[in-house]
Design a protein around this motif. Structure first.
Motif, PDB file in Angstrom:
ATOM      1  N   TYR A 217      -1.329  -1.680  -5.609  1.00  0.00           N
ATOM      2  CA  TYR A 217      -2.587  -1.819  -4.868  1.00  0.00           C
ATOM      3  C   TYR A 217      -3.208  -3.195  -5.111  1.00  0.00           C
ATOM      4  O   TYR A 217      -3.726  -3.824  -4.183  1.00  0.00           O
ATOM      5  N   GLU A 218      -3.166  -3.658  -6.350  1.00  0.00           N
ATOM      6  CA  GLU A 218      -3.721  -4.978  -6.654  1.00  0.00           C
ATOM      7  C   GLU A 218      -2.938  -6.083  -5.956  1.00  0.00           C
ATOM      8  O   GLU A 218      -3.512  -7.059  -5.475  1.00  0.00           O
ATOM      9  N   GLN A 219      -1.632  -5.918  -5.871  1.00  0.00           N
ATOM     10  CA  GLN A 219      -0.814  -6.897  -5.151  1.00  0.00           C
ATOM     11  C   GLN A 219      -1.150  -6.864  -3.656  1.00  0.00           C
ATOM     12  O   GLN A 219      -1.223  -7.909  -3.017  1.00  0.00           O
TER      13      GLN A 219
ATOM     14  N   LEU B 210      -4.016  -6.127  -2.383  1.00  0.00           N
ATOM     15  CA  LEU B 210      -5.312  -6.796  -2.258  1.00  0.00           C
ATOM     16  C   LEU B 210      -5.130  -8.310  -2.275  1.00  0.00           C
ATOM     17  O   LEU B 210      -5.720  -9.029  -1.467  1.00  0.00           O
ATOM     18  N   LYS B 211      -4.290  -8.784  -3.174  1.00  0.00           N
ATOM     19  CA  LYS B 211      -4.009 -10.215  -3.268  1.00  0.00           C
ATOM     20  C   LYS B 211      -3.392 -10.736  -1.960  1.00  0.00           C
ATOM     21  O   LYS B 211      -3.788 -11.777  -1.443  1.00  0.00           O
ATOM     22  N   VAL B 212      -2.444  -9.993  -1.426  1.00  0.00           N
ATOM     23  CA  VAL B 212      -1.775 -10.379  -0.182  1.00  0.00           C
ATOM     24  C   VAL B 212      -2.765 -10.359   0.981  1.00  0.00           C
ATOM     25  O   VAL B 212      -2.771 -11.255   1.831  1.00  0.00           O
ATOM     26  N   SER B 213      -3.622  -9.357   1.005  1.00  0.00           N
ATOM     27  CA  SER B 213      -4.622  -9.247   2.063  1.00  0.00           C
ATOM     28  C   SER B 213      -5.615 -10.407   2.012  1.00  0.00           C
ATOM     29  O   SER B 213      -6.003 -10.955   3.045  1.00  0.00           O
ATOM     30  N   ARG B 214      -6.024 -10.776   0.826  1.00  0.00           N
ATOM     31  CA  ARG B 214      -6.930 -11.925   0.685  1.00  0.00           C
ATOM     32  C   ARG B 214      -6.254 -13.217   1.143  1.00  0.00           C
ATOM     33  O   ARG B 214      -6.870 -14.056   1.801  1.00  0.00           O
ATOM     34  N   ALA B 215      -4.991 -13.370   0.809  1.00  0.00           N
ATOM     35  CA  ALA B 215      -4.244 -14.554   1.234  1.00  0.00           C
ATOM     36  C   ALA B 215      -4.097 -14.590   2.755  1.00  0.00           C
ATOM     37  O   ALA B 215      -4.204 -15.658   3.374  1.00  0.00           O
ATOM     38  N   ALA B 216      -3.878 -13.440   3.355  1.00  0.00           N
ATOM     39  CA  ALA B 216      -3.751 -13.365   4.818  1.00  0.00           C
ATOM     40  C   ALA B 216      -5.050 -13.781   5.487  1.00  0.00           C
ATOM     41  O   ALA B 216      -5.045 -14.483   6.506  1.00  0.00           O
ATOM     42  N   PHE B 217      -6.172 -13.355   4.914  1.00  0.00           N
ATOM     43  CA  PHE B 217      -7.467 -13.741   5.480  1.00  0.00           C
ATOM     44  C   PHE B 217      -7.709 -15.242   5.325  1.00  0.00           C
ATOM     45  O   PHE B 217      -8.233 -15.880   6.232  1.00  0.00           O
TER      46      PHE B 217
ATOM     47  N   VAL C 183       0.847  -1.202   0.000  1.00  0.00           N
ATOM     48  CA  VAL C 183       0.000   0.000   0.000  1.00  0.00           C
ATOM     49  C   VAL C 183       0.881   1.251   0.000  1.00  0.00           C
ATOM     50  O   VAL C 183       0.630   2.199  -0.752  1.00  0.00           O
ATOM     51  N   ALA C 184       1.910   1.248   0.825  1.00  0.00           N
ATOM     52  CA  ALA C 184       2.814   2.397   0.875  1.00  0.00           C
ATOM     53  C   ALA C 184       3.539   2.578  -0.455  1.00  0.00           C
ATOM     54  O   ALA C 184       3.721   3.712  -0.930  1.00  0.00           O
ATOM     55  N   LEU C 185       3.944   1.474  -1.076  1.00  0.00           N
ATOM     56  CA  LEU C 185       4.596   1.539  -2.385  1.00  0.00           C
ATOM     57  C   LEU C 185       3.641   2.130  -3.422  1.00  0.00           C
ATOM     58  O   LEU C 185       4.031   2.988  -4.219  1.00  0.00           O
ATOM     59  N   ALA C 186       2.394   1.700  -3.395  1.00  0.00           N
ATOM     60  CA  ALA C 186       1.395   2.224  -4.333  1.00  0.00           C
ATOM     61  C   ALA C 186       1.213   3.728  -4.143  1.00  0.00           C
ATOM     62  O   ALA C 186       1.154   4.484  -5.121  1.00  0.00           O
ATOM     63  N   ALA C 187       1.148   4.172  -2.895  1.00  0.00           N
ATOM     64  CA  ALA C 187       0.968   5.604  -2.618  1.00  0.00           C
ATOM     65  C   ALA C 187       2.176   6.403  -3.102  1.00  0.00           C
ATOM     66  O   ALA C 187       2.021   7.487  -3.682  1.00  0.00           O
ATOM     67  N   ALA C 188       3.373   5.869  -2.878  1.00  0.00           N
ATOM     68  CA  ALA C 188       4.585   6.566  -3.345  1.00  0.00           C
ATOM     69  C   ALA C 188       4.601   6.652  -4.865  1.00  0.00           C
ATOM     70  O   ALA C 188       4.930   7.709  -5.436  1.00  0.00           O
ATOM     71  N   ARG C 189       4.222   5.578  -5.511  1.00  0.00           N
ATOM     72  CA  ARG C 189       4.179   5.596  -6.981  1.00  0.00           C
ATOM     73  C   ARG C 189       3.124   6.574  -7.488  1.00  0.00           C
ATOM     74  O   ARG C 189       3.339   7.253  -8.492  1.00  0.00           O
ATOM     75  N   ARG C 190       2.019   6.653  -6.779  1.00  0.00           N
ATOM     76  CA  ARG C 190       0.972   7.595  -7.194  1.00  0.00           C
ATOM     77  C   ARG C 190       1.468   9.033  -7.051  1.00  0.00           C
ATOM     78  O   ARG C 190       1.196   9.884  -7.891  1.00  0.00           O
TER      79      ARG C 190
END
Length: 166
Positions: free
Chosen positions: A89-91, A93-100, A70-77
């Motif tokens: 951001y998509e990565q 989301l993928k990581v967050s889904r895997a964590a759940f 998320v921080a990387l996405a914000a910096a890139r933005r």
């Protein structure tokens, strides 16, 4: 013929070994945290290029840390790299889904998914995920507070939030 079969078997064994997620060592976790900490400082002095580089290193050593993505996405933005931001951001989301999936007793990854879906422009999916979380975890104070304070609607209406959208 025999040599090519052995070569093929070796290749298949190598591919099968590569399918398992690589274990992240405690040292790598510390390195990732160090990169993220330095990146956080770079953001405070508005050195987004340095922050982006450090966060890229953080996700390289700890690819399962959604917060780093998320921080990387914000910096890139902030660097106006919309495609790179969306990918990060998509990565996340993928990581967050895997964590759940790994620990469905912890509802925090669901809240993170709500945020990520919203920032990716999927407000309806974010609302559905929040409703799912609220139903599945009625005792969760974080989810209840997030829902009752209409935090999702506030985020979606916040101009600062919109600036971070890819």
């Amino acid at each position: 013929m025999r040599r090519s079969i052995l070569l093929l078997l070796g290749l298949l064994a190598g591919l099968a070994a590569g399918c398992k997620p690589k274990e992240i060592t405690p040292l790598q976790r510390k390195q990732g945290a160090n990169f993220a900490s330095e990146a956080n400082f770079a953001v405070t002095v508005r050195d987004y290029a340095r922050a982006e580089s450090l966060l890229a290193q953080a996700v390289a050593v700890c690819p399962d840390a959604a917060d780093y993505w998320v921080a990387l996405a914000a910096a890139r933005r902030r660097l106006d790299n919309r495609a790179g931001s969306r990918d990060a951001y998509e990565q996340a989301l993928k990581v967050s889904r895997a964590a759940f999936k790994r620990d469905p007793r912890d509802p925090q990854p669901l809240l993170q998914q709500v945020y990520l879906l919203a920032i990716l422009g999927h407000a309806d999916d974010a609302r559905q995920t929040l409703e799912k979380a609220r139903t599945a975890y009625p005792e969760s104070r974080n989810i209840r507070t997030f829902h009752e304070s209409k935090e999702l609607d506030r985020m979606l209406g916040d101009p600062n939030f919109k600036e971070l959208m890819p």
